[in-house]
Design an enzyme around this catalytic site. Structure first.
Site, PDB file in Angstrom:
ATOM      1  N   TYR A   1       0.820  -1.224   0.035  1.00 26.01           N
ATOM      2  CA  TYR A   1       0.201   0.017  -0.001  1.00 26.01           C
ATOM      3  C   TYR A   1       0.761   1.298  -0.110  1.00 26.01           C
ATOM      4  CZ  TYR A   1       0.951   1.287   4.913  1.00 26.01           C
ATOM      5  OH  TYR A   1       1.440   1.480   6.178  1.00 26.01           O
ATOM      6  N   CYS A   2       0.123   2.460  -0.278  1.00 21.55           N
ATOM      7  CA  CYS A   2       1.041   3.700  -0.188  1.00 21.55           C
ATOM      8  C   CYS A   2       0.174   4.831   0.334  1.00 21.55           C
ATOM      9  CB  CYS A   2       1.567   3.962  -1.538  1.00 21.55           C
ATOM     10  SG  CYS A   2       0.271   4.191  -2.820  1.00 21.55           S
ATOM     11  N   SER A   3       0.061   5.898  -0.190  1.00 21.71           N
ATOM     12  CA  SER A   3      -0.976   6.893   0.184  1.00 21.71           C
ATOM     13  C   SER A   3      -2.260   6.737  -0.188  1.00 21.71           C
ATOM     14  CB  SER A   3      -0.465   8.366  -0.168  1.00 21.71           C
ATOM     15  OG  SER A   3       0.681   8.717   0.537  1.00 21.71           O
TER      16      SER A   3
ATOM     17  N   TRP B   1      -3.418   4.152   2.488  1.00 21.63           N
ATOM     18  CA  TRP B   1      -3.536   4.948   3.700  1.00 21.63           C
ATOM     19  C   TRP B   1      -4.705   5.970   3.701  1.00 21.63           C
ATOM     20  CZ3 TRP B   1      -2.038   4.187   8.540  1.00 21.63           C
ATOM     21  CH2 TRP B   1      -2.165   5.252   9.331  1.00 21.63           C
TER      22      TRP B   1
END
Length: 289
Positions: free
Chosen positions: A237-239, A265
């Protein structure tokens, strides 16, 4: 059923030129970055010959509710309609590129790779093309409509529940920059920090100084050096699901099949009851929300 890897998710400048001599290739210009989300002006000023502009915010994302995250995935019918606008026909070779280390182009690759499209990312992107002495053209390219039919298949997602369990069942990778992972940087999301148990491996760790992806053995070593087992079940995952697609591209180049939590996120931090960790370690200081 296990995912069948293509020979490589990448294509080099020389190979692209050679393939174009043998068969039609649909080239997608996916210029986008957080500080400059509208890439069309740069595209109009100069792009690979024949390249069609792809609007990441409008065509590789759909409008959604805030709790879905900032870049919800497009519905397959809308993605197919967009791909036909780009001129993609069944059986075409498709190549995506950008001017941002492949981060935006990887979103197109990730969305299309399991849906019957032979898509690659131009290794090194626009920079590699120019450095090789290749020409650019200006203006807009509007090809005849394509006829591609996309399979309504999962592009490789992990649910929020699967993401929560990932540290216990395999590996959870946070692909953001360290300051965001630690909760020490400003964020548009309700809280800062990371998902408890996630290991921080910024996606740019896989990019060499020339903008190309590092070799597969270096990609694997980057994971192991961070304390992650590349042979475990990997969730990324990331932002908001963009940079994480680039990480899945890098891992695929090393034949590691990772699943992506699309809301990332921006969704986790908006979901009631999901804990937040801060600090430089996977479990850090955990807060209930």
């Amino acid at each position: 059923m296990a995912f069948a890897f293509p020979p490589t998710p990448l294509i080099g400048v020389a190979d692209l030129a050679r393939v174009r001599e043998q068969q039609p290739v649909r080239i997608l210009d996916v210029r986008w970055r957080l500080d400059r989300p509208e890439g069309r002006p740069a595209y109009l000023a100069g792009h690979l010959p024949g390249a069609v502009y792809v609007d990441l915010e409008q065509e590789l994302t759909r409008p959604g509710h805030p709790e879905e995250g900032r870049h919800p995935l497009p519905h397959v019918a809308d993605l197919q309609e967009a791909a036909r606008r780009w001129g993609v026909r069944g059986g075409d070779v498709v190549v995506a590129y950008d001017d941002n280390d492949g981060v935006a182009a990887a979103r197109a690759w990730w969305l299309l790779r399991r849906r019957g499209v032979d898509i690659r990312v131009l290794d090194g992107g626009l920079r590699a093309w120019i450095e090789d002495g290749q020409l650019l053209e200006g203006g807009d390219v509007r090809p005849p409509a394509g006829d591609v039919v996309l399979a309504d298949d999962d592009p490789g997602t992990a649910t929020i529940e699967q993401t929560a369990r990932a540290p216990q069942e395999g590996v959870l990778i946070d692909a953001r920059a360290p300051l965001h992972y630690r909760g020490a940087a400003p964020t548009p999301d309700p809280s800062a920090g990371h998902i408890p148990g996630a290991i921080n491996v910024p996606t740019l760790a896989y990019v060499a100084a020339d903008g190309r992806l590092r070799p597969p053995d270096e990609v694997r070593r980057t994971l192991t050096d961070a304390g992650a087992d590349p042979d475990a079940q990997v969730v990324v995952y990331c932002s908001s699901g963009i940079a994480a697609a680039h990480t899945t591209l890098a891992l695929a180049s090393a034949r590691i099949d990772a699943r992506l939590f699309p809301g990332s996120w921006s969704r986790w931090s908006r979901s009631r009851g999901r804990p937040v960790a801060v600090g430089p370690t996977p479990w850090g200081e955990v807060f209930a929300r």
